[in-house]
Design an enzyme around this catalytic site. Structure first.
Site, PDB file in Angstrom:
ATOM      1  N   ASP A 147       0.837  -1.200   0.000  1.00 59.71           N
ATOM      2  CA  ASP A 147       0.000   0.000   0.000  1.00 59.71           C
ATOM      3  C   ASP A 147       0.874   1.253   0.000  1.00 59.71           C
ATOM      4  OD1 ASP A 147      -2.134  -1.760   0.283  1.00 59.71           O
ATOM      5  OD2 ASP A 147      -2.175  -1.558   2.466  1.00 59.71           O
ATOM      6  N   ASP A 169      -1.197  -2.772  -3.835  1.00 60.94           N
ATOM      7  CA  ASP A 169      -2.478  -3.338  -3.402  1.00 60.94           C
ATOM      8  C   ASP A 169      -3.463  -2.187  -3.258  1.00 60.94           C
ATOM      9  OD1 ASP A 169      -4.428  -5.110  -2.459  1.00 60.94           O
ATOM     10  OD2 ASP A 169      -3.783  -4.809  -0.396  1.00 60.94           O
ATOM     11  N   ASP A 173      -5.160   2.198   2.997  1.00 59.11           N
ATOM     12  CA  ASP A 173      -5.929   1.213   3.764  1.00 59.11           C
ATOM     13  C   ASP A 173      -5.999   1.677   5.217  1.00 59.11           C
ATOM     14  OD1 ASP A 173      -6.252  -0.317   1.549  1.00 59.11           O
ATOM     15  OD2 ASP A 173      -5.135  -2.069   2.285  1.00 59.11           O
ATOM     16  N   ARG A 220     -13.311   1.049  -4.586  1.00 57.67           N
ATOM     17  CA  ARG A 220     -12.907   1.595  -3.291  1.00 57.67           C
ATOM     18  C   ARG A 220     -12.581   3.085  -3.398  1.00 57.67           C
ATOM     19  NH1 ARG A 220      -8.843  -3.100  -0.814  1.00 57.67           N
ATOM     20  NH2 ARG A 220     -10.283  -4.848  -1.070  1.00 57.67           N
TER      21      ARG A 220
END
Length: 643
Positions: A147, A169, A173, A220
């Site tokens: 991330d 990824d 997050d 997302r």
């Protein structure tokens, strides 16, 4: 066509300058969209201050970044240039009480992750680009977990004005019950899974997400799973990746038991702009949808964000241009140290600035009276001292040392020896009472400068004898000082020294010492004979309640009898009071004023008579003695053009 129309709307809006979040539904848009204070949920429950109170450091390599980021003590960590992280995709662990901020708009972390472990709190990450840990062929991020930023069970985190792109990824997050988080003015691009929140069955996370730009992402944007409160406003989702996936290509998703509120967003070319699970709640109001299709779910009451904090809601039509301009790293975002919130004294804040400082650091001083002496040493350039009150008189730095107890330099309340220092909205005072005790010397400086490229904007200098000294490190060194929209008061030689000094659009008060014949001297210049420019007072007003014909405009100061210190003073386009003598220049210590370089030009008022004892510039000569000619020098310094 759409972009041009929106840009035109933003240009037509009234531009302010505060950058503060506040409750408003007006169409005003600020000129700068940043402050040094977290807003939204990150501002609650004690707030998020990052490395406030710690030292400022600048890093250019992975080892330094990792060392300071993981340290136990607070730090403000500036990232200059590109920091490449090895091995590829590795973590930089960020501890509590840290601010990590890019210098200008070029600070970046390449193929590495900033990671906040469980229990980490009070972190600010701003003005960075974090990019390129993508592993070719791993579009779904199934083989790597690289991330840009990942946090687990952290609290009080502000992610602001960053650019996240092409990572392994997720870009961002926020996981496992992290709380009191604000994500603002960031850019998310060229990625599949942009921004996920959750990875927990608990319902604890409170998060504000505003003015972010999601472009060239698939899903997302964000996905919020089991958030207690998720407030999204003024975000821009555009140019979504389209790969034919009917489910996992979407804008915002309120998942699990999340309560989500979306306000005044802008969705352009988005599949499923906003959607909610049957167990979740989603309230949407005011958003604009263009070229969209699929789900736009709304159900439940969610919550009222204004029950938690105030915020400014911009019109949805302005969002593309507004977010396009202000999201991501900005050249002018810098480090701000607050007094007394971060540091107890002004000097403590100055001490926190690193030696050799190459980037501007603002020391924001709250309204109040600070009885202390302050030294900005030559090793700490690029500092802005800024009062934050409504008026310069609200924020006062004052002390009461006379020259008898430390020499004229030692008496100064504030000394600025560094280059490139600016002071705004402040009052500097030496309140030594020269009538209270009998001393051999009555000098008591409010301010002494020896640095070059010093600016005073909307400042006041209070004292009696020797109030303001603008000097240079040595006779033949030329230092430049610019004062504008300021106030200076004193009686004897209260504007003096050898620096090239311009006083523009200011008020100068000649204080009375009770004499009917000689109350003092406005200037005492000691300009090096090789420097054609000493003091310029222009477009200002001199005021006084001293008796008529009792004040001199100046006298030539030759420190230690130095013959090469030959005063140069020009007072032009300025109002002079009746207190000014008709023969306003006088001798000093055996040096004749007629050998100095004193002149006037187009002054007015009752004290502006002309006579043989008052040299006047010709129109032709006056053109060569302007603000620009005094200040520009070989480096083209032109503070008058920026203030």
């Amino acid at each position: 066509m759409v972009w041009a129309a929106v840009a035109g709307l933003v240009a037509a809006l009234c531009l302010g300058a505060t950058g503060e979040a506040r409750a408003s539904t007006s169409a005003s848009v600020t000129a700068d969209r940043w402050t040094d204070r977290a807003h939204g949920f990150a501002s609650l429950a004690g707030g998020t201050t990052g490395g406030a109170g710690g030292k400022v450091v600048t890093v250019t390599d992975q080892a330094s970044l990792a060392r300071y980021a993981a340290a136990e003590e607070p730090y403000v960590i500036r990232v200059r240039g590109s920091v490449a992280v090895e091995p590829f995709g590795s973590d930089i662990v960020v501890g509590s009480d840290k601010t990590i901020i890019g210098v200008g708009d070029t600070g970046e972390i390449v193929h590495g992750e900033l990671h906040l472990d469980p229990g980490t709190h009070n972190v600010i990450i701003r003005n960075l680009t974090i990019r390129d840990s993508y592993v070719e062929g791993d579009w779904d991020g199934k083989t790597t977990d690289f991330d840009a930023i990942q946090m687990d069970t952290a609290d009080h985190v502000w992610i602001d004005h960053n650019r996240f792109t092409h990572m392994g990824d997720g870009l961002l997050d926020i996981r496992k019950d992290s709380q009191y988080v604000t994500v603002s003015y960031n850019q998310f691009s060229n990625h599949n899974k942009a921004f996920g929140i959750g990875w927990t069955t608990n319902v604890q996370t409170q998060i504000t997400i505003d003015h972010n730009w999601f472009t060239g992402t698939k899903q997302r944007n964000p996905s919020a799973d089991n958030c207690a409160y998720a407030h999204l406003y003024n975000n821009y989702v555009s140019a979504q990746v389209t790969d034919g996936d009917p489910v996992w290509t979407y804008g915002n998703w309120s998942r699990g038991h999340t309560k989500m509120v979306i306000e005044n967003g802008y969705y352009d070319g988005v599949q499923h702009p906003y959607q909610a699970d049957s167990t979740a709640e989603l309230v949407q109001r005011g958003s604009i949808l263009r070229n969209t299709g699929g789900r736009t779910d709304t159900w439940g009451a969610a919550f009222d964000p204004r029950a938690f904090y105030d915020y400014r809601l911009d019109p949805a039509a302005a969002v593309p241009a507004l977010v396009g301009r202000f999201s991501g790293p900005q050249k002018r975002i810098g480090v701000t140290l607050r007094v007394p919130a971060d540091h107890p004294t002004v000097q403590a804040a100055v001490d926190a600035v690193p030696d050799g400082n190459a980037e501007p650091v603002t020391i924001a001083v709250a309204p109040g009276t600070y009885r202390e002496k302050v030294l900005v040493p030559a090793t700490k350039p690029n500092i802005v001292l800024q009062g934050t009150g409504r008026d310069r008189s609200d924020t006062v730095i004052v002390y009461d040392t006379p020259a008898e107890y430390g020499g004229s330099t030692g008496s100064a309340t504030v000394r600025i020896a560094a280059n490139d220092v600016t002071a705004r909205h402040l009052t500097f005072s030496n309140d030594f009472d020269e009538s209270a005790v009998e001393l051999n010397g009555e000098q008591a400086l409010a301010m002494k400068t020896t640095g070059d490229r010093i600016v005073f904007d909307d400042t006041a200098f209070l004292g009696n004898q020797d109030t303001l000294m603008t000097d240079s490190p040595r006779l033949t060194a030329v230092s430049r000082v610019y004062l504008r929209d300021s106030y200076i008061e004193g009686d004897v030689d209260f504007v003096y020294g050898r620096a090239t000094t311009v006083i523009e659009r200011s008020v100068i008060r000649l204080l009375s010492r009770g004499s009917t014949t000689n109350n003092g001297y406005l200037t005492a210049a000691s300009t090096w004979t090789g420097n054609p420019y000493g003091f310029l007072i222009t477009h200002s007003k001199v005021v006084s309640d001293a008796p008529e014909q009792s004040f001199h405009l100046g006298r030539p100061w030759h420190p230690g009898g130095e013959p090469a210190a030959v005063a140069q003073v020009l007072i032009r386009d300025t109002e002079l009071p009746a207190a000014v003598k008709s023969a306003p220049w006088t001798d000093m210590s055996g040096f004749s004023w007629r050998d100095a370089r004193f002149a006037e030009y187009r002054n007015h008022g009752p004290g502006a008579v002309t006579s043989a004892d008052r040299p006047q510039l010709s129109d032709a000569d006056a053109r060569t003695y302007s603000v620009a000619t005094y200040l520009e020098g070989a480096d083209g310094w032109a503070p008058q053009a920026r203030h």
